[in-house]
Design an enzyme around this catalytic site. Sequence first.
Site, PDB file in Angstrom:
ATOM      1  CG  ASN A  16      -9.320   7.867  -7.054  1.00 58.59           C
ATOM      2  OD1 ASN A  16      -9.208   8.785  -7.878  1.00 58.59           O
ATOM      3  ND2 ASN A  16      -9.132   6.590  -7.369  1.00 58.59           N
ATOM      4  CD1 TRP A  17     -13.348  13.368  -5.557  1.00 59.60           C
ATOM      5  CD2 TRP A  17     -12.918  15.266  -6.674  1.00 59.60           C
ATOM      6  NE1 TRP A  17     -13.631  14.419  -4.716  1.00 59.60           N
ATOM      7  CE2 TRP A  17     -13.381  15.594  -5.383  1.00 59.60           C
ATOM      8  CE3 TRP A  17     -12.588  16.294  -7.548  1.00 59.60           C
ATOM      9  CZ2 TRP A  17     -13.519  16.915  -4.947  1.00 59.60           C
ATOM     10  CZ3 TRP A  17     -12.719  17.619  -7.129  1.00 59.60           C
ATOM     11  CH2 TRP A  17     -13.188  17.919  -5.841  1.00 59.60           C
ATOM     12  CE  LYS A  18     -12.522   5.178  -8.542  1.00 62.05           C
ATOM     13  NZ  LYS A  18     -12.732   3.773  -8.698  1.00 62.05           N
ATOM     14  CG  HIS A 105      -6.518   3.307  -8.681  1.00 63.05           C
ATOM     15  ND1 HIS A 105      -7.374   2.536  -9.437  1.00 63.05           N
ATOM     16  CD2 HIS A 105      -7.219   3.711  -7.598  1.00 63.05           C
ATOM     17  CE1 HIS A 105      -8.553   2.496  -8.834  1.00 63.05           C
ATOM     18  NE2 HIS A 105      -8.484   3.202  -7.713  1.00 63.05           N
ATOM     19  CD  GLU A 107     -10.516   2.620 -11.360  1.00 68.29           C
ATOM     20  OE1 GLU A 107     -10.246   3.825 -11.445  1.00 68.29           O
ATOM     21  OE2 GLU A 107     -11.414   2.169 -10.617  1.00 68.29           O
ATOM     22  CD  GLU A 177      -7.821   1.677  -3.726  1.00 69.31           C
ATOM     23  OE1 GLU A 177      -8.645   2.418  -3.171  1.00 69.31           O
ATOM     24  OE2 GLU A 177      -7.536   1.766  -4.932  1.00 69.31           O
ATOM     25  N   GLY A 183     -15.453  -0.139  -6.576  1.00 68.44           N
ATOM     26  CA  GLY A 183     -16.610   0.280  -7.363  1.00 68.44           C
ATOM     27  C   GLY A 183     -17.662  -0.799  -7.539  1.00 68.44           C
ATOM     28  CB  SER A 223     -17.264  -0.865  -1.941  1.00 64.83           C
ATOM     29  OG  SER A 223     -17.288  -1.078  -3.345  1.00 64.83           O
ATOM     30  N   GLY A 244     -13.368   6.099  -3.334  1.00 66.77           N
ATOM     31  CA  GLY A 244     -13.741   6.463  -4.697  1.00 66.77           C
ATOM     32  C   GLY A 244     -15.140   7.070  -4.717  1.00 66.77           C
ATOM     33  N   GLY A 245     -16.132   6.265  -5.050  1.00 63.08           N
ATOM     34  CA  GLY A 245     -17.508   6.737  -5.244  1.00 63.08           C
ATOM     35  C   GLY A 245     -18.021   7.639  -4.123  1.00 63.08           C
TER      36      GLY A 245
HETATM   37  C1  PEP Z   1     -10.829   3.643  -5.601  1.00 64.59           C
HETATM   38  O1  PEP Z   1     -11.013   3.724  -6.804  1.00 64.59           O
HETATM   39  O2  PEP Z   1      -9.733   3.969  -5.128  1.00 64.59           O
HETATM   40  C2  PEP Z   1     -11.934   3.164  -4.771  1.00 64.59           C
HETATM   41  C3  PEP Z   1     -11.655   2.743  -3.574  1.00 64.59           C
HETATM   42  O3  PEP Z   1     -13.185   3.202  -5.355  1.00 64.59           O
HETATM   43  P1  PEP Z   1     -14.581   2.882  -4.625  1.00 64.59           P
HETATM   44  O4  PEP Z   1     -14.525   3.493  -3.249  1.00 64.59           O
HETATM   45  O5  PEP Z   1     -15.610   3.480  -5.499  1.00 64.59           O
HETATM   46  O6  PEP Z   1     -14.681   1.379  -4.548  1.00 64.59           O
END
Ligand code: PEP
Length: 262
Positions: A16-18, A105, A107, A177, A183, A223, A244-245
């Site tokens: 997920n590049w956001k 998600h 967010e 999640e 994040g 994470s 994500g990251g």
């Molecule tokens: C996400 O936003 O779906 C996610 C899992 O982010 P991160 O891996 O950065 O916690």
Amino acid sequence: MLDKINFMRKKIVAGNWKMNLNYTEGVSLFSEIVNMVNDEVIGNQKVVICSSFIHLSAISHLAKSHPKVSVGAQNCHQTQSGAYTGEVSASMIQSIEVKYVIIGHSERRQYFSETNLILSEKVDAALKHELTPIFCIGETLEQRNNNTHFTVLKSQLSEGVFNLDESEFKKLIIAYEPVWAIGTGLTASPEQAQEIHEFIRKEIAVQYTQAVADECSILYGGSCNSKNAAELFAKPDIDGGLIGGASLKSRDFVDIIKSFPK
Ligand code: PEP
């Protein structure tokens, strides 16, 4: 028996590049990832990159010559078309041959007030246009500390996707999640994640059948990185990750893809 079930379930790593990467950066990261996946990743894992809308058309085109990697959107609108300035519909996403879409998600729930009801409409729109929803659920830290996390997750499932009939539900991927892990660098321990994944699978079995539950891929997100992925993916009910990251660096992301038990 467990091995047979695990074999049947798709193992998936989705990035997920956001809201990151300009057009050139995104296309170049995608090219790096597909080349590394082709060269290094042997196995049946499915890889999905969920980019922002500006990259989708270009990377969906590139993905045609890389069958191991698919492309997904991070959101879609619940209606087919109309006066919704700034929005993108599932049918528009389908028209550029994108196959997946993240829905729900945290967010989107938090910053765009997407309720379970809206999300359920988005899931319907996605399925109508042959997109595979990656449907996200997860509790906040407060909900976990109040011990209401199982109730919260249950209502996210029942109001978001348990209205689907069995044949539609079977097209979904679920992602657990925990909001407190996204994040933040705080990962759920493999045991905490397994406990919730097992709970989700049981809820699916109660709503549908054990066979449907056994076949549903449930991803962990929060994470997840190249250091902790192997321990998480070794758990029997964790079928991969939504990343994500760590999906923004090709080496880290490919290392995560390689973290499934051999
Ligand atoms: C996400 O936003 O779906 C996610 C899992 O982010 P991160 O891996 O950065 O916690």
